[in-house]
Design a protein around this motif. Structure first.
Motif, PDB file in Angstrom:
ATOM      1  N   GLY A   1      46.600  62.738  10.498  1.00 60.18           N
ATOM      2  CA  GLY A   1      46.595  62.134  11.833  1.00 60.18           C
ATOM      3  C   GLY A   1      46.774  63.198  12.894  1.00 60.18           C
ATOM      4  N   SER A   2      45.954  63.163  13.938  1.00 58.12           N
ATOM      5  CA  SER A   2      45.990  64.264  14.900  1.00 58.12           C
ATOM      6  C   SER A   2      46.249  63.767  16.318  1.00 58.12           C
ATOM      7  CB  SER A   2      44.677  65.033  14.866  1.00 58.12           C
ATOM      8  OG  SER A   2      43.706  64.315  15.594  1.00 58.12           O
TER       9      SER A   2
ATOM     10  N   ARG B   1      53.204  71.860  12.239  1.00 55.90           N
ATOM     11  CA  ARG B   1      53.758  70.668  12.883  1.00 55.90           C
ATOM     12  C   ARG B   1      54.082  69.516  11.926  1.00 55.90           C
ATOM     13  NH1 ARG B   1      54.658  70.151  18.574  1.00 55.90           N
ATOM     14  NH2 ARG B   1      55.687  72.144  18.847  1.00 55.90           N
ATOM     15  N   CYS B   2      53.494  69.524  10.699  1.00 56.43           N
ATOM     16  CA  CYS B   2      53.833  68.458   9.751  1.00 56.43           C
ATOM     17  C   CYS B   2      53.523  68.931   8.336  1.00 56.43           C
ATOM     18  CB  CYS B   2      53.056  67.175  10.070  1.00 56.43           C
ATOM     19  SG  CYS B   2      51.286  67.419  10.154  1.00 56.43           S
ATOM     20  N   ALA B   3      54.097  68.227   7.381  1.00 55.89           N
ATOM     21  CA  ALA B   3      53.916  68.638   5.991  1.00 55.89           C
ATOM     22  C   ALA B   3      53.914  67.420   5.090  1.00 55.89           C
ATOM     23  CB  ALA B   3      55.042  69.584   5.586  1.00 55.89           C
ATOM     24  N   ALA B   4      53.287  67.541   3.915  1.00 59.54           N
ATOM     25  CA  ALA B   4      53.308  66.467   2.914  1.00 59.54           C
ATOM     26  C   ALA B   4      53.126  67.094   1.541  1.00 59.54           C
ATOM     27  CB  ALA B   4      52.199  65.461   3.178  1.00 59.54           C
ATOM     28  N   VAL B   5      53.771  66.485   0.548  1.00 60.57           N
ATOM     29  CA  VAL B   5      53.627  66.981  -0.832  1.00 60.57           C
ATOM     30  C   VAL B   5      52.857  65.925  -1.617  1.00 60.57           C
ATOM     31  CG1 VAL B   5      54.872  67.829  -2.855  1.00 60.57           C
ATOM     32  CG2 VAL B   5      55.865  68.106  -0.595  1.00 60.57           C
ATOM     33  N   SER B   6      51.910  66.370  -2.446  1.00 58.62           N
ATOM     34  CA  SER B   6      51.102  65.406  -3.194  1.00 58.62           C
ATOM     35  C   SER B   6      51.973  64.675  -4.213  1.00 58.62           C
ATOM     36  CB  SER B   6      49.948  66.120  -3.903  1.00 58.62           C
ATOM     37  OG  SER B   6      50.481  67.060  -4.808  1.00 58.62           O
TER      38      SER B   6
ATOM     39  N   ALA C   1      46.601  69.331  17.893  1.00 62.57           N
ATOM     40  CA  ALA C   1      47.620  69.417  16.834  1.00 62.57           C
ATOM     41  C   ALA C   1      47.570  68.255  15.861  1.00 62.57           C
ATOM     42  CB  ALA C   1      49.003  69.472  17.471  1.00 62.57           C
ATOM     43  N   ILE C   2      47.850  68.570  14.598  1.00 57.48           N
ATOM     44  CA  ILE C   2      47.990  67.544  13.559  1.00 57.48           C
ATOM     45  C   ILE C   2      49.460  67.110  13.562  1.00 57.48           C
ATOM     46  CG2 ILE C   2      47.767  67.071  11.088  1.00 57.48           C
ATOM     47  CD1 ILE C   2      45.108  67.813  12.378  1.00 57.48           C
ATOM     48  N   HIS C   3      49.714  65.798  13.744  1.00 51.11           N
ATOM     49  CA  HIS C   3      51.103  65.329  13.837  1.00 51.11           C
ATOM     50  C   HIS C   3      51.637  64.742  12.545  1.00 51.11           C
ATOM     51  CE1 HIS C   3      51.483  66.120  18.005  1.00 51.11           C
ATOM     52  NE2 HIS C   3      50.561  65.282  18.376  1.00 51.11           N
ATOM     53  N   GLU C   4      50.755  64.279  11.673  1.00 54.07           N
ATOM     54  CA  GLU C   4      51.265  63.583  10.483  1.00 54.07           C
ATOM     55  C   GLU C   4      50.248  63.700   9.360  1.00 54.07           C
ATOM     56  OE1 GLU C   4      53.816  62.615   9.090  1.00 54.07           O
ATOM     57  OE2 GLU C   4      54.232  60.483   9.276  1.00 54.07           O
ATOM     58  N   LEU C   5      50.761  63.945   8.146  1.00 53.85           N
ATOM     59  CA  LEU C   5      49.907  63.974   6.946  1.00 53.85           C
ATOM     60  C   LEU C   5      50.579  63.101   5.898  1.00 53.85           C
ATOM     61  CD1 LEU C   5      50.173  67.785   6.462  1.00 53.85           C
ATOM     62  CD2 LEU C   5      47.962  66.811   6.905  1.00 53.85           C
TER      63      LEU C   5
END
Length: 1452
Positions: free
Chosen positions: A426-427, A370-375, A410-414
């Motif tokens: 954030g869930s 549901r969401c993704a982030a790159v370090s 569900a996790i909505h934001e990282l």
């Protein structure tokens, strides 16, 4: 003030990743240029594999679900879903629209197919009847439509070897169609015993009536005619989704992942199993195949496109990939490289190269993402899952670093912190967890301030703060890494944010429309350097705003392409691109960011053509708050032309009053009067809200309009002729290039446009059915064949007509705001321009639609409100006049320059052979050279310039000019004040026509012994008119307030005028100078009357329910009449001047004695005996009959009796002037009715000698003179009278047979429930057993010319030996339908045959042999028959039948 204008940079679609494989089939083809055409989301894509380049067709505004390729393989047709779906035919080379087909289907367009020569297109809708339509697509014209089937249709194809034959297939059926005339007739395919009845998914037609079809179980069914003749079993292991015919043979693709090639006789050539190849996988399912030469294209369910070269068939080449079915929400961009990461509910995470436009890595996870982030260092990729867990992968090789599950939802934001130390998660259960990256993602903090699910998060640049948004739209701040909430405003002030992806906050206030749900916008990303931000919303729109964007309702630029909601949007690391992803369309769009400076270089790129609706409501205009509109334009935009009741409603309203009619019909009513009136002259011209509506005709007469009348004015003879075909306000007028025909458009529920001849005053064509409420602009094409019109409905619909045929060619929604003018390009009749409020649009016709492009202002300013437009000396040049007094000069769609022309709005322009003429609010007419470089001459419209012989008076200097036209050495000018002037080229001005200005006209009085009348209006003028042949205005005086009534004294020397503020004046009737004035009331003075004889008393009635009586000599008030419960509407004196009759708004008829005003009660019979000096009353037994049947809806506003007391003229709220015999006793009297006024007729008066009737219209501001004609004087030229509402039926006059036939009701018999209840399946719908003959292959010729015989009926007695029943053939019919039909027997073939009908059969009877032959295509009673008499069409017969949906059949 914050800048609310749209940003000057823009986005250009550069790449779309994906292909729509799910729920669609046969949507992938090679074009003639060897490019590949397909669609994804709402975009048609043309991909060149050689250059690895995509072109986009952006004409749709919702999901495309069907595609067909034209036989020449350049044009493509695509169909979309939606409430009002349309089909676009477009060019795959230029990606421009060629034609739009619309207004027929609902829900969506499931399949499309071109016929062999590419002239016609068939489409199938997604509605409940799966409607099949055949189009002449170039013209945008529907040729035929028919209900397709009760269940879904999956494929349709033209039989390429037989003209006018089609085949369609779908859920458990296949149908063979023939197109004859405009009717499509289906025959169901007969499965028989050869194969199982099952769902057919695709088909292809071959020679000799052979059709191949792919079935759900993987078999191929082969049909000959409508019968199944053989099956090819096990062609595929599961459903066959796609079948493609080419020169070499056929290709099929199925759910088993195989593609099979067959030769032309459907013998197998080869099998390609994609699951077994390198790129293959378990579950691969083929949805589309296209075979050309040695290349095969394959589209799969999971959004891949393969290209296979036949001789290397085990090495398919993967040319396009996308996410599979399931919503796509996760998007992240790499911090240092041009990479985008996406993750979807299909459980895959994919990495895309934004430079190579390719998928470079893919990894499948256990859960939907549901969401993704790159370090920050680009090493780790964190993915939030639907089950509440998150996973961290190494970007390098996609191996797992850690998998943590701390939440259930569900996790909505990282988001990684800018310093790379923390990850915030954030869930859906309203909390944000903070994890330490270095401590192998150990949880170090928690933020629990939110009450709803977390939607967005941003870190501060120093990694010390986090801001969050939640589902309630709340914005909260936390200290990191502890997660403690920050509420101190001071502490928050200096925070710099590392990114901005939140949707709430002061900085992004402006992204919200003024009224919207807080969850409409799914994603935001700000580009701090470029000071722009991009948003993604639920309506499929990507928008570009300025950043920061502080004020609500900011302007933006918008981009369509995604169909459903856009779930996420991000800038690439270097801000070169924007990446957006679609939820349901699971596509990834890559947009190139074109900054401001580059825009100037790219101006040669034409703005993208839009199918109208891609205009945003507020933000078409890339501009800041609009300057104040000119007061006049403002006033005009406020005018509403809506009516509570339209004339079209009358028949219905009368129908509702049936009971009343019956009671009226039983009484014998007076005849209508024998005398009649004829319209003789109209004072007035509609200038206050119309423009360019004034022209010279071929013969030098002047044509214009006022109220509901088209006027042709002969200025030499000072006479007028009238076109009276309209029944409500005419709002626009255009003249044919030959200056002999005129088109006028009117107000109405279904408003009409009339084209009429100015010489004969006869209508040539009436166009209806497309404009609601009214038509505000019309224009002829230069060849005179076409007409463009604009409606005043909410969308200001633009329609292009072939007016002679009465056929609509194209239509489109014009604009939300008012459009003032439409002009057809004189060189290319397929192009037009419209101008209006903040609107300048260039249109070109595309089939049944019009494609619009906004005028490109560039750096020259902003879109102004345009009031007028003309085309110039070449096809590209156009000129428009603005509301600020400029003339804009356009080439193609680009503004080249502006010229200051007038002070205040430019209302009218006219193109000459060498130059232009303009007119403006400043009252100046200006002549220009042909480039608008020089102003050659100006004429100011002033009293001083009036020619010595000019009749009438100019009300004011420099009146606002609304229409200009040239011809015959003069300039014709129409003003807002209702004047028409003729300006000689040398300067002097002649006044030709005059009328009241805007505002209702109520006051009307005729002189006691001269042909003169006075009017007073809400326009604050009192005017005296000459009714003798000179027809001019004799005097005018401006008043301090508008007035509603006036009256001459009995000697004609004084004139009393009642004003709207409760005061009244008595003025000298010649000079209009004050004699005396009074004010005793606060409310409008509604009626004013001198007593007869010496005129001793003056009665003054007001809207505050009183009548004051004044002594004229002593100028004192001597009495007050009290007792009315509502405002006073009418007053009359008796002959002695002692008694006053009063009508009120509450429909009371009251009597008062003068001079004291004592109320009297007088019995009805006595009232009739009293001699009245005048009769203008509308109540009482003497005029009971003047009230119409629908008296509740409409009021009779005025009446007036001739001096011989024989004829009563009335005016009412419908704009009708009626004549009744007097006294009109008994209800619903008969009358003669005349239409010329549009809405209310406010007052009617006979002149002193009854030679003329004078009427005034309320809002139409016109003063009309009607000549009174005695019985026997019949003027054949103009019959504008209509007899009364209740027609002659109640007076008998019908023969008994006619009466009986008149009362036959056909519906009951034909359409009500069946007489006998029926069970089971009707014989012809049952499955058919083949007969002995059929088994042996014997084909017998059919005997009758009828429909094919019904399928055989099978008896079901188990014990008996089964034996098919033989066929029944109609041999003889006794009977002929004469009881209720006429003219239905004819000779054919020079008397050898007789044709007639009975029941549902057409019968041809041979006189010599006595034999009959039959036409049996009808399925209910035939009611009429006619034979074509033209020598070209011998033996052609038309018959018409009963049915709910009527249709006609031709017989031969």
């Amino acid at each position: 003030m914050a800048d609310r204008s749209a940003p000057s940079c823009h986005l250009r679609l550069e790449w779309v990743y994906g292909y729509r494989g799910h729920q669609c089939r046969n949507n992938l083809y090679y074009t003639a240029a060897k490019e590949i055409v397909y669609f994804v989301a709402g975009v048609g894509v043309v991909y060149s594999p050689r250059e690895h380049r995509q072109k986009f067709y952006l004409g749709h505004q919702d999901d495309i679900i069907s595609l067909a390729l034209h036989p020449e393989r350049v044009l493509v047709a695509t169909g979309q879903v939606g409430k009002e779906p349309y089909i676009c035919v477009w060019d795959s080379y230029t990606v421009q629209t060629v034609s739009v087909l619309k207004d027929v289907h609902t829900h969506g367009i499931a399949c499309l197919a071109f016929d062999l020569d590419g002239q016609r297109l068939v489409s199938v809708g997604l509605d409940s009847k799966n409607t099949v339509c055949v189009w002449d697509w170039r013209k945008g014209k529907l040729l035929s439509m028919a209900p397709g089937h009760t269940d879904r249709i999956f494929d349709i194809s033209w039989d390429l070897y037989q003209p006018n034959k089609l085949v369609s297939c779908g859920v458990k059926h296949i149908k063979f169609w023939s197109l004859c005339g405009n009717s499509l007739t289906p025959k169901r395919g007969v499965f028989g015993k050869t194969g199982d009845l099952q769902t057919i998914l695709c088909l292809a037609c071959a020679r000799d009536e052979v059709t191949y079809s792919g079935a759900l179980n993987g078999d191929i069914y082969v049909w000959k005619g409508i019968n199944l003749v053989r099956t090819i079993q096990g062609a595929h292991a599961a459903g066959i989704f796609s079948m493609n015919a080419c020169e070499e043979g056929f290709a099929t693709g199925g759910r088993d992942g195989c593609v099979r090639l067959w030769d032309l006789n459907f013998k197998p050539i080869t099998v390609i199993d994609l699951r077994e190849t390198d790129q293959g996988y378990k579950g691969l399912s083929v949805r589309s195949v296209c075979w050309r030469g040695d290349h095969i294209l394959v589209g799969t369910q999971d959004s891949e496109i393969f290209e296979i070269v036949v001789h290397e068939r085990n090495k398919p080449f993967l040319i396009m990939q996308g996410h599979c079915e399931g919503e796509l929400w996760a998007l992240a961009v790499h911090p240092t490289k041009p990479l985008a990461m996406t993750g979807s509910d299909d459980r895959s995470v994919r990495i895309w190269s934004l430079i190579d436009h390719a998928l470079i890595a893919r990894c499948n996870m256990e859960e939907p993402i549901r969401c993704a982030a790159v370090s920050t260092d680009g090493i780790h990729l964190a993915l939030g899952m639907k089950d509440g867990s998150f996973t961290v992968l190494r970007v390098r090789d996609m191996t797992e670093v850690v998998h943590i599950k701390d939440r259930k939802e569900a996790i909505h934001e990282l988001k990684y912190s800018p310093d790379g130390n923390f990850l915030a998660v954030g869930s859906n259960d309203s909390s944000v967890d903070i994890y330490g990256v270095v401590q192998r993602y150990k949880k170090v903090g928690e933020c629990i301030g939110s009450l709803s699910f977390i939607t967005h998060m941003d870190w501060s640049s120093d990694s010390k703060y986090l801001q969050t948004n939640d589902g309630n739209g709340k914005r909260l701040f936390y200290r990191m890494p502890s997660g403690k909430e920050v509420t101190n405003k001071e502490e928050l002030k200096g925070i710099q944010w590392a990114s901005w992806t939140c949707v709430s906050g002061v900085e992004v206030n402006g992204i919200w429309p003024k009224y919207s749900d807080i969850n409409d916008i799914n994603s935001v990303d700000a580009n701090f350097i470029g000071q722009v931000m991009v948003t993604a919303d639920d309506y499929g729109i990507v928008k570009l705003f300025r950043y920061p964007c502080l004020r609500k309702g900011a302007k933006f630029k918008k981009y369509l392409g995604h169909s459903a909601h856009v779930t996420n949007v991000r800038w690439s690391h270097d801000h070169q691109w924007v990446v957006s992803i679609g939820g349901a369309d699971h596509s990834v769009f890559q947009w190139k960011f074109v900054p401001d400076r580059k825009l100037k270089d790219s101006l040669h790129i034409a703005p993208q053509e839009s199918l109208v609706d891609s205009n945003s409501d507020e933000s078409d205009s890339d501009q800041s708050d609009v300057p104040e509109l000119d007061s006049e334009i403002e006033q005009e935009t406020q005018i509403t032309y809506r009516r509570q009741v339209y004339k079209e409603d009358l028949p219905q309203l009368k129908e509702q009053c049936k009971e009343k009619r019956k009671s009226a019909a039983s009484k014998r009513r007076e005849r209508a009067p024998g005398n009649s009136i004829r319209l003789h002259f109209v004072h007035g011209y509609r200038g206050y809200d119309c423009r360019s509506n004034l022209f010279y005709t071929q013969t030098g007469e002047i044509v214009y309009h006022v109220a509901a009348v088209g006027v042709v004015y002969n200025r030499q003879q000072n006479t007028q002729r009238f076109y009276l075909g309209h029944d409500d306000d005419i709002l626009c007028l255009a003249i044919h290039p030959l200056k002999d025909y005129v088109a006028t458009g009117q107000v109405g529920r279904d408003s009409s446009i009339h084209i009429w001849d100015t010489e004969t005053i006869k209508p040539l064509s009436v166009l209806k059915g497309y404009h609601q409420y009214g038509v505000c602009a019309v224009d002829f094409s230069a060849d005179g064949k076409r007409l463009a019109s604009v409606g005043i409905d909410d969308n200001h619909t633009i329609v292009l007509w072939d007016w002679k045929k009465g056929e609509k060619l194209s239509a489109v929604r014009g604009s939300k705001d008012k459009i003032f003018v439409v002009k057809i390009n004189p060189y290319i009749p397929d192009k037009l321009i419209t101008v209006g409020i903040k609107h300048m649009k260039f249109w070109r016709r595309a089939g049944g639609g019009l494609i619009g492009r906004k005028g490109c202002i560039g750096a020259l300013g902003r879109t102004d409100t345009m009031m007028c437009a003309v085309y110039g000396w070449t096809e590209e040049m156009a000129f428009s006049g603005t509301s600020t007094g400029d003339v804009c000069i356009w080439r193609d769609v680009f503004l080249i320059k502006t010229v200051k022309a007038h002070d205040g709005p430019v209302f009218s322009m006219h193109a000459l052979e060498k130059g232009f003429v303009t007119g403006g609010k400043d009252g100046v007419v200006a002549l220009w050279d042909d480039t608008f470089e020089r102003c050659l001459k100006t004429y100011a419209i002033k009293r001083a310039a009036l020619a010595p012989g000019s009749k009438g008076l100019l009300l004011e200097d420099n009146p606002s000019i609304r229409a200009i036209s040239l011809g015959h050495g003069h300039i014709l000018v129409g003003t807002k004040n209702g004047e028409i002037l003729e300006v000689d080229k040398s300067g002097p001005i002649t006044l030709l026509v005059q009328g009241h200005m805007e505002g209702e006209v109520w006051g009307l009085a005729t002189h006691p012994h001269l042909p003169i009348c006075a009017t007073v209006s809400d326009d604050k003028t009192l005017r005296i008119w000459d009714l003798s042949p000179s027809h001019c205005m004799l005097a005018v005086r401006k008043l301090k307030k508008g007035g509603r009534c006036c009256c001459f004294s009995p000697d004609g020397k004084a004139l009393a005028v009642g004003l709207n503020d409760g005061s009244f004046l008595i003025v000298n009737a010649d000079t209009l100078e004050d004699l005396v004035s009074f004010q005793h009331r606060k409310d409008v003075i509604s009626e004013i009357r001198f007593s007869p004889g010496a005129g001793k008393y003056l009665a003054v009635a007001s809207c505050d329910n009183f009548v004051d009586i004044y002594n004229v000599m002593s100028s004192k008030r001597v009495g007050i009449c009290k007792g009315a419960s509502s405002y006073i509407t009418h007053m009359d004196w008796d002959v002695r001047g002692k008694l006053l009759q009063v009508n009120t708004g509450a429909k009371e008829q009251l009597f008062f004695e003068a001079p004291r005003g004592k109320k009297q009660t007088i019995p009805t019979l006595e009232v009739e005996k009293i001699g009245w000096a005048s009769w203008t009353s509308v109540l009482g037994s003497c005029c009971e009959g003047i009230w119409p049947i629908i008296g509740e809806v409409t009021d009779v506003t005025a009446s007036c009796l001739t001096s011989d007391s024989k004829v009563l003229a009335t005016g009412d709220d419908f704009g009708f002037v009626k004549l009744f015999r007097y006294p009109a006793k008994g209800k619903f009297g008969k009358f003669k009715r005349y239409v010329a006024h549009s809405t209310h007729v406010t007052n009617v008066r006979w002149t002193y000698d009854d030679s003329l009737l004078v009427t005034v219209g309320g809002a139409d501001t016109s003063l009309m003179l009607w000549t009174y004609e005695m019985e026997g004087h019949r003027d054949s030229r103009q019959c504008d009278s209509e007899e009364s509402d209740l027609d002659s039926e109640e007076d008998g006059g019908y023969d008994s047979d006619v009466t009986r036939e008149n009362e036959i009701n056909y519906t009951i018999k034909a359409l009500s429930t069946n007489i006998r209840p029926m069970f089971g399946i009707k014989p012809h719908l049952q499955q058919k057993e083949p007969t002995l003959d059929e088994r042996q292959g014997v084909v017998r010729p059919s005997v009758s010319r009828a429909l094919p015989q019904p399928e055989k009926l099978q008896t079901n007695n188990v014990g008996k030996k089964k034996r098919p029943i033989e066929d029944l053939i109609l041999e003889l019919v006794f009977g002929y339908r004469g009881k209720d039909c006429r003219n239905n027997v004819h000779y054919l073939n020079d008397g050898a045959d007789v044709i007639y009908h009975t029941a549902s059969i057409g019968i041809l009877y041979n006189v010599a042999t006595g034999s009959q032959s039959f036409y049996q295509e009808h399925n209910d009673d035939i009611l009429c028959l006619t034979v074509n008499q033209h020598p070209k069409f011998t033996n052609i017969v038309a018959t018409g039948q009963l049915q709910l949906l009527l249709f006609m059949c031709g017989m031969q």
